[in-house]
Design a protein around this motif. Structure first.
Motif, PDB file in Angstrom:
ATOM      1  N   HIS A  43       0.859  -1.194   0.000  1.00  0.00           N
ATOM      2  CA  HIS A  43       0.000   0.000   0.000  1.00  0.00           C
ATOM      3  C   HIS A  43       0.886   1.231   0.000  1.00  0.00           C
ATOM      4  N   ILE A  44       0.454   2.248  -0.676  1.00  0.00           N
ATOM      5  CA  ILE A  44       1.152   3.521  -0.569  1.00  0.00           C
ATOM      6  C   ILE A  44       0.165   4.559  -0.058  1.00  0.00           C
ATOM      7  N   HIS A  45       0.652   5.421   0.768  1.00  0.00           N
ATOM      8  CA  HIS A  45      -0.212   6.463   1.309  1.00  0.00           C
ATOM      9  C   HIS A  45      -0.614   7.405   0.175  1.00  0.00           C
ATOM     10  N   ALA A  46      -1.790   8.001   0.345  1.00  0.00           N
ATOM     11  CA  ALA A  46      -2.329   8.868  -0.702  1.00  0.00           C
ATOM     12  C   ALA A  46      -1.358   9.965  -1.097  1.00  0.00           C
TER      13      ALA A  46
ATOM     14  N   CYS B 190      -6.463  16.696   4.949  1.00  0.00           N
ATOM     15  CA  CYS B 190      -6.757  15.417   5.593  1.00  0.00           C
ATOM     16  C   CYS B 190      -5.506  14.662   6.038  1.00  0.00           C
ATOM     17  N   PHE B 191      -4.373  14.881   5.362  1.00  0.00           N
ATOM     18  CA  PHE B 191      -3.168  14.141   5.758  1.00  0.00           C
ATOM     19  C   PHE B 191      -2.740  14.509   7.171  1.00  0.00           C
ATOM     20  N   PHE B 192      -3.044  15.735   7.529  1.00  0.00           N
ATOM     21  CA  PHE B 192      -2.631  16.180   8.860  1.00  0.00           C
ATOM     22  C   PHE B 192      -3.515  15.595   9.942  1.00  0.00           C
ATOM     23  N   LYS B 193      -4.618  15.035   9.524  1.00  0.00           N
ATOM     24  CA  LYS B 193      -5.506  14.407  10.511  1.00  0.00           C
ATOM     25  C   LYS B 193      -5.228  12.922  10.595  1.00  0.00           C
ATOM     26  N   GLY B 194      -4.173  12.514   9.961  1.00  0.00           N
ATOM     27  CA  GLY B 194      -3.821  11.095  10.028  1.00  0.00           C
ATOM     28  C   GLY B 194      -4.659  10.245   9.103  1.00  0.00           C
ATOM     29  N   GLU B 195      -5.342  10.890   8.195  1.00  0.00           N
ATOM     30  CA  GLU B 195      -6.167  10.099   7.280  1.00  0.00           C
ATOM     31  C   GLU B 195      -5.320   9.654   6.090  1.00  0.00           C
ATOM     32  N   ASP B 196      -5.702   8.511   5.567  1.00  0.00           N
ATOM     33  CA  ASP B 196      -5.107   8.072   4.315  1.00  0.00           C
ATOM     34  C   ASP B 196      -6.252   7.806   3.351  1.00  0.00           C
ATOM     35  N   PRO B 197      -6.618   8.811   2.569  1.00  0.00           N
ATOM     36  CA  PRO B 197      -7.789   8.646   1.706  1.00  0.00           C
ATOM     37  C   PRO B 197      -7.636   7.482   0.720  1.00  0.00           C
ATOM     38  N   PHE B 198      -6.416   7.242   0.308  1.00  0.00           N
ATOM     39  CA  PHE B 198      -6.221   6.153  -0.648  1.00  0.00           C
ATOM     40  C   PHE B 198      -6.552   4.810   0.001  1.00  0.00           C
ATOM     41  N   PHE B 199      -6.133   4.689   1.252  1.00  0.00           N
ATOM     42  CA  PHE B 199      -6.438   3.460   1.965  1.00  0.00           C
ATOM     43  C   PHE B 199      -7.953   3.285   2.079  1.00  0.00           C
ATOM     44  N   LEU B 200      -8.618   4.384   2.434  1.00  0.00           N
ATOM     45  CA  LEU B 200     -10.076   4.347   2.552  1.00  0.00           C
ATOM     46  C   LEU B 200     -10.693   3.984   1.206  1.00  0.00           C
ATOM     47  N   ALA B 201     -10.165   4.594   0.162  1.00  0.00           N
ATOM     48  CA  ALA B 201     -10.709   4.348  -1.172  1.00  0.00           C
ATOM     49  C   ALA B 201     -10.572   2.871  -1.536  1.00  0.00           C
ATOM     50  N   VAL B 226       3.153  18.219  -1.252  1.00  0.00           N
ATOM     51  CA  VAL B 226       2.740  16.810  -1.195  1.00  0.00           C
ATOM     52  C   VAL B 226       1.812  16.539  -0.020  1.00  0.00           C
ATOM     53  N   TYR B 227       1.782  17.457   0.922  1.00  0.00           N
ATOM     54  CA  TYR B 227       0.956  17.188   2.102  1.00  0.00           C
ATOM     55  C   TYR B 227      -0.414  17.857   2.048  1.00  0.00           C
ATOM     56  N   ARG B 228      -0.775  18.339   0.898  1.00  0.00           N
ATOM     57  CA  ARG B 228      -2.152  18.791   0.687  1.00  0.00           C
ATOM     58  C   ARG B 228      -2.780  17.832  -0.300  1.00  0.00           C
ATOM     59  N   SER B 229      -3.841  17.224   0.119  1.00  0.00           N
ATOM     60  CA  SER B 229      -4.446  16.237  -0.755  1.00  0.00           C
ATOM     61  C   SER B 229      -5.040  16.924  -1.980  1.00  0.00           C
ATOM     62  N   GLN B 230      -4.692  16.406  -3.139  1.00  0.00           N
ATOM     63  CA  GLN B 230      -5.238  16.967  -4.382  1.00  0.00           C
ATOM     64  C   GLN B 230      -5.923  15.873  -5.163  1.00  0.00           C
ATOM     65  N   LEU B 231      -6.341  14.861  -4.462  1.00  0.00           N
ATOM     66  CA  LEU B 231      -6.881  13.697  -5.151  1.00  0.00           C
ATOM     67  C   LEU B 231      -8.392  13.678  -5.132  1.00  0.00           C
ATOM     68  N   ILE B 232      -8.924  13.110  -6.180  1.00  0.00           N
ATOM     69  CA  ILE B 232     -10.354  12.822  -6.192  1.00  0.00           C
ATOM     70  C   ILE B 232     -10.489  11.360  -6.599  1.00  0.00           C
ATOM     71  N   PHE B 233     -11.185  10.608  -5.789  1.00  0.00           N
ATOM     72  CA  PHE B 233     -11.367   9.194  -6.098  1.00  0.00           C
ATOM     73  C   PHE B 233     -12.779   8.992  -6.642  1.00  0.00           C
ATOM     74  N   GLN B 234     -12.849   8.179  -7.654  1.00  0.00           N
ATOM     75  CA  GLN B 234     -14.167   7.896  -8.227  1.00  0.00           C
ATOM     76  C   GLN B 234     -14.358   6.384  -8.311  1.00  0.00           C
ATOM     77  N   PHE B 235     -15.560   5.973  -8.076  1.00  0.00           N
ATOM     78  CA  PHE B 235     -15.851   4.542  -8.105  1.00  0.00           C
ATOM     79  C   PHE B 235     -17.181   4.295  -8.772  1.00  0.00           C
ATOM     80  N   LEU B 236     -17.319   3.097  -9.267  1.00  0.00           N
ATOM     81  CA  LEU B 236     -18.647   2.588  -9.568  1.00  0.00           C
ATOM     82  C   LEU B 236     -18.755   1.325  -8.747  1.00  0.00           C
ATOM     83  N   THR B 237     -19.745   1.298  -7.886  1.00  0.00           N
ATOM     84  CA  THR B 237     -19.820   0.160  -6.970  1.00  0.00           C
ATOM     85  C   THR B 237     -21.256  -0.305  -6.830  1.00  0.00           C
ATOM     86  N   THR B 238     -21.393  -1.569  -6.529  1.00  0.00           N
ATOM     87  CA  THR B 238     -22.727  -2.107  -6.292  1.00  0.00           C
ATOM     88  C   THR B 238     -22.928  -2.353  -4.805  1.00  0.00           C
ATOM     89  N   ALA B 239     -22.030  -1.813  -3.981  1.00  0.00           N
ATOM     90  CA  ALA B 239     -22.130  -2.046  -2.542  1.00  0.00           C
ATOM     91  C   ALA B 239     -23.408  -1.400  -2.003  1.00  0.00           C
TER      92      ALA B 239
END
Lengths: 75, 895
Positions: A43-46, B190-201, B226-239
């Motif tokens: 895994h890599i961090h975001a 969010c990185f400063f809050k210890g979140e890892d959005p990629f992991f969540l994604a 690098v410590y400001r999240s600039q990502l947008i995750f998109q999904f198509l899910t049937t969950a």
């Protein structure tokens, strides 16, 4: 170290945490032709992800983690 | 439970209490800025603290409360009772979760739905207020607007999926699965809050398609943060929705979810070239379709597919038609549209087939939206924001162009232009209604757009003129805004430093009660050990004959005694708690109950700082609640009744605590309708609590006291008697358990006063030691009225019971040996007098015959536990200085 920097190759292993992001970006800026090996990476961090996305280095080996590869395959 | 959580819970309770207190105070003083600020701070801190733990529901509700309070503090929302109600409710909800955490160590039930609801209703207040203050902004941005509006086809996200995935998804929807398009935009910090959005994604279940977009706007890589999240995750899910909700429960506002209809996936792709499928084939296929010959159509299509290159757009269409025939053989419209697309080479417009899609469940980024609104508010309220002006100019210019168009002008056309212009002017607060109306009439008669055009030009000029200074205003406002922001920063910094200073200066320590109790026990032992010294001195003198040593021991004893007593005093002080601990819940309770009953009550709390031992204060809480509830329910009358009786319309309830020597006196006084002794008397007689003779001669005061009689509080009595006396015997026994007394005074029609008298501390009990049947016992001194020696000749038998006359009063005499079931007669002294202890029990004097009196001592009374705990005749035991155990009698139970 979760990232082992070789001459022109960065080998990622296990979990690459948020603290690696800055070094990674620096290394990639210094080595514009630097390649990435993700084979042993779980895994890599975001933060690292967005570095890879911004710099778009060549990825020589995809991750063995299928789910991760699904994501990183698009890079 | 870890200690951090424990501390959080104990602090959080204090906060909740303070919050509701402040809300109460605000109710009477709704414009107090300090109160509001303080309230905000409480909510803010509580929210922050809750964030340390895994209680997203709690944090979410608190967050909403915080936002609301912030708005109130800044004057964007007015304080109202509804608002207070909502906030109180939210706090109750938080309290409920805390109870659960306290018991279970975590939140077990799923509160996310409730939490969302509570948070939404809080935010609702915020938005409705925003709507009042900034009507223009709200029209453009409302959260509700977005939520309520059906998503039109055009608003669906652009999906560029590989055909195989698109087909799989299409089939999924057709099979009854719900496919969500999910966009997760982590906040930049969010990185400063210890979140890892990629992991969540990566945790999103049942993902059929995923994508990540970088919104990197840095001009060069070196500048990239690098410590400001600039990502947008998109999904198509049937969950399922719940699973997604649960996964993103910490960041619900960063999720945008849209349900995707099947047709949205039907999007042929591939390279388009000139070589189209020939018309002949299309016509024949359409004919087959019209004949409903699907088998034939399939064959034709397959043949065609084999003939054309697979990566062509047309081949993709063909595959889609085949797919459609397979999955939805009856959907001729779709098949027709697809086949037709072969001719036009344009993806069919599915929106005509499904006009609208149901509104999606999660609103789009309310937080981001709000951040857009907030800074514009001050600008809108006094000037005009640039964007709005731009829009205004665009619209007006368009209208001008329309008006300049040559041609015949019908009345409807003129009217529509006039209406548009009028709307525009209203938006920017320039009212040209009369002028527009006049110009319209003129234009209608002249059948020419010129009058309107003239007005438009004039108005445009007007706006421009007015707006020049306004743009300056905007600028200066912007400046002031910045200045404000600056001062806000100063304020917040100041606050933080205040906090820090407060923390370093804080002299308060939170200590577990158990530790204090242990300290208490230790000092008790210390007192006992200390009391052994006089015995030792005595022995030194009498047994070993060393007077010198005995004297030295005694002088040492005096020192130890002084220190020990001081220590004991201090520890008592530690255990002391102010009455406010139980008083503070009354404002809320009185408010809630009086509202429910439709009564107006003014609550006056006095002497909240009066202190008493923690056990006493805690023991008081239930009886007090009972009494207050009674007073509200049955004592105080409804408003019109009060007015009719010539009283102040607002009822008054006073709860007062005062200290009287070593006792605390608590009074609950209401000016309600009081208790009618006659009614009580009759009821008691009916119930068989008093006999006829008593009924005749009982005084009014005694009659009122009957409400304390056990058995008086039955349901029927309650309803008949307007309920006074509900569980009053329970109140009395609870108060008596801590050596307190309770009394009641009432004047019918005027009001009631109930008073509780309690010892300040129950830790040290002053007891008198008595001797009987060669044993010693203790009797609590507060019961002892006097000690007398009654000569045998003075003891009279009345109805086989021993009595004597003491100062003109008949006092019944009871032998302690009898009471303790010892079959031994009491021993008189040499003059044939009985040692008699006169005690007061329920206001009556009773003489207890004992063998002899001894000294009085201060002891630490320990209630008996285990099997002995069931003995009602004893209130406890204590250790004496010589190590022997002293049993302390409880005469109330004994007699």
């Amino acid at each position: 170290m979760a990232i082992e920097y070789k001459k022109s190759l960065a080998v990622f292993s296990d979990f690459v945490g948020v603290e690696e992001a800055e070094n990674l970006l620096e290394w990639l800026l210094k080595n514009p032709k630097g390649k990435i090996n993700l084979a042993e990476c779980g895994h890599i961090h975001a933060a690292n992800l967005q570095v890879l996305m911004a710099v778009k280095p060549q990825i020589v080996a995809g991750s063995k983690d299928e789910n991760l590869q699904l994501w990183l395959g698009m890079l | 439970m870890n200690s951090l959580l424990e501390q959080f819970l104990s602090e959080a309770r204090d906060f909740l209490q303070s919050i509701s207190e402040k809300l109460m105070q605000l109710e009477s003083n709704p414009n107090s800025v300090p109160l509001m600020t303080e309230l905000f701070r409480f909510v803010h801190t509580l929210k922050g603290n809750s964030g340390l733990f895994d209680f997203p529901e709690m944090t979410r509700v608190l967050h909403a409360s915080e936002d609301l309070m912030d708005a109130v503090r800044n004057g964007r929302v007015n304080y109202s009772n509804t608002l207070a109600d909502q906030l109180l409710e939210a706090m109750d909800f938080v309290g409920m979760m805390m109870d659960e955490i306290q018991v279970e160590g975590k939140i077990i039930k799923n509160y996310s739905a409730t939490a969302a609801e509570v948070a939404k209703s809080l935010r609702g207040l915020l938005d409705s207020a925003d709507a009042v203050n900034v009507p223009v902004a709200i029209e453009i941005y409302t959260e509700e607007g977005l939520a309520a509006k059906a998503i039109s086809w055009a608003e669906l996200p652009e999906l560029n999926l590989p055909e195989s995935i698109a087909m799989a998804l299409y089939r999924c929807v057709m099979d009854g699965d719900t496919v969500f398009w999910l966009q997760y935009t982590p906040e930049p910090e969010c990185f400063f809050k210890g979140e890892d959005p990629f992991f969540l994604a990566r945790q999103v279940p049942d993902t059929l398609w995923r994508n990540v977009i970088s919104t990197n706007d840095a001009s060069s890589l070196a500048e990239m943060d690098v410590y400001r999240s600039q990502l947008i995750f998109q999904f198509l899910t049937t969950a399922p929705t719940e699973e997604l909700d649960d996964l993103f429960r910490y960041v619900p506002d960063q999720i945008h979810r849209i349900k995707i209809p099947a047709l949205a996936f039907v999007k042929p792709n591939g390279s388009v070239n000139n070589q189209t499928v020939d018309d002949e084939f299309i016509s024949s296929a359409l004919v087959l379709l019209e004949e409903n010959n699907l088998a034939g159509l399939t064959r034709t299509l397959l043949t065609m597919l084999e003939l054309s290159a697979p990566d062509l757009w047309s081949s993709s269409v063909l595959r889609w038609v085949l797919q459609c025939i397979e999955v939805e053989p009856d959907n001729e419209r779709m098949q027709y549209a697809l086949l037709n697309a072969l001719r036009t080479q344009i993806t069919p417009d599915w929106s005509s087939m499904t006009p609208t899609i149901k509104p999606h469940e999660v609103a789009i980024e309310p937080v981001a939206v709000r951040s857009v609104i907030t800074p514009t508010i001050p600008v809108i309220s006094s000037g005009l924001p640039d964007e709005l002006l731009q829009i205004f100019h665009t619209v007006v210019n368009t209208q001008r162009e329309i008006l300049s168009l040559p041609g015949k002008w019908s009345a409807g056309r003129l009217q529509s232009v006039a209406a548009t212009l009028l709307g525009c002017y209203r938006t920017i607060n320039h009212v040209y209604e009369i002028e527009t109306e006049a110009a319209l009439q003129l234009a209608l008669t002249e059948k020419s757009p010129l009058p309107l055009l003239a007005l438009l030009e004039a108005a445009l000029l007007d706006v421009a003129v007015v707006n020049t200074p306004e743009s300056e205003i905007i600028e200066s406002l912007g400046g002031r805004e910045n200045a404000n922001r600056g001062s806000e920063d100063v304020v917040s910094v100041g606050r933080r430093s205040e906090d820090a200073a407060g923390a370093s200066q804080s002299k308060t320590l939170k200590v577990d009660q158990e530790k204090i109790d242990r300290l208490m026990n230790l000092i008790g032992e210390m007192v006992v050990a200390k009391n052994a010294l006089p015995y030792l001195a005595n022995r030194a003198e009498t047994v070993f004959g060393v007077r010198e040593l005995a004297r030295e021991i005694k002088s040492q004893y005096a020192v130890i005694n002084r220190v020990a007593e001081e220590m004991q005093d201090t520890i008592m002080q530690v255990r002391m708690m102010p009455m406010s601990f139980i008083f503070q819940r009354f404002p809320r309770m009185v408010r809630d109950i009086s509202r429910k009953l439709g009564k107006e009550v003014e609550l006056v709390l006095e002497g909240e700082n009066t202190e008493a031992d923690k056990n006493i204060v805690e023991a008081l809480s239930d009886p007090l609640i009972h009494i207050v509830r009674n007073s509200l329910d049955h004592g105080l009358e409804l408003q019109d009744v009060r007015v009719a009786a010539g009283k102040n319309a607002v009822g008054k309830l006073i709860i007062r605590a005062t200290q009287e020597s070593d006792r605390v006196l608590i009074e609950i006084i209401d000016d309600g309708n009081g208790i009618d002794p006659t009614v009580i008397k009759n009821k008691a007689y009916e119930k068989g609590l008093i006999d006829e003779a008593t009924l005749e001669r009982i005084s009014d005061q005694d009659a009122v006291n009957l409400v304390f009689a056990a058995g008086f509080s039955t349901a029927s009595v309650v309803s008949d008697l307007s309920g006074r006396g509900v569980g009053m015997d329970v109140v009395r026994s609870a108060v008596e358990r801590v050596n307190g007394t309770v009394g009641i005074e009432s004047i019918a029609g005027k009001g009631t006063r109930i008073y509780l008298s309690l010892p300040l501390s129950m830790a040290v009990t002053n007891v008198m030691i008595i001797q009987s049947n060669e044993q010693i016992f203790g009797v609590p001194m507060d019961l002892v009225v006097e000690t007398v020696r009654v000569p045998r000749s003075q003891v009279r038998m009345i109805k086989r019971k021993q009595t004597t006359v003491l100062r003109g009063r008949i006092v019944p005499l009871l032998s302690l040996n009898d009471l303790l079931a010892n079959d031994v007669a009491q021993l008189p002294n040499e003059d044939d007098e009985f040692a008699t202890l006169i005690v007061r029990i329920h206001g009556e004097h009773v003489g207890i015959l004992v063998d002899n009196f001894r000294e009085t001592v201060d002891i630490i009374l320990k209630p008996m536990t285990g099997i002995l705990g069931g003995l009602p005749g004893y209130s406890g035991a204590a250790l004496l200085g010589d190590g022997s155990v002293l049993m302390v009698l409880n005469p109330r139970e004994l007699i």
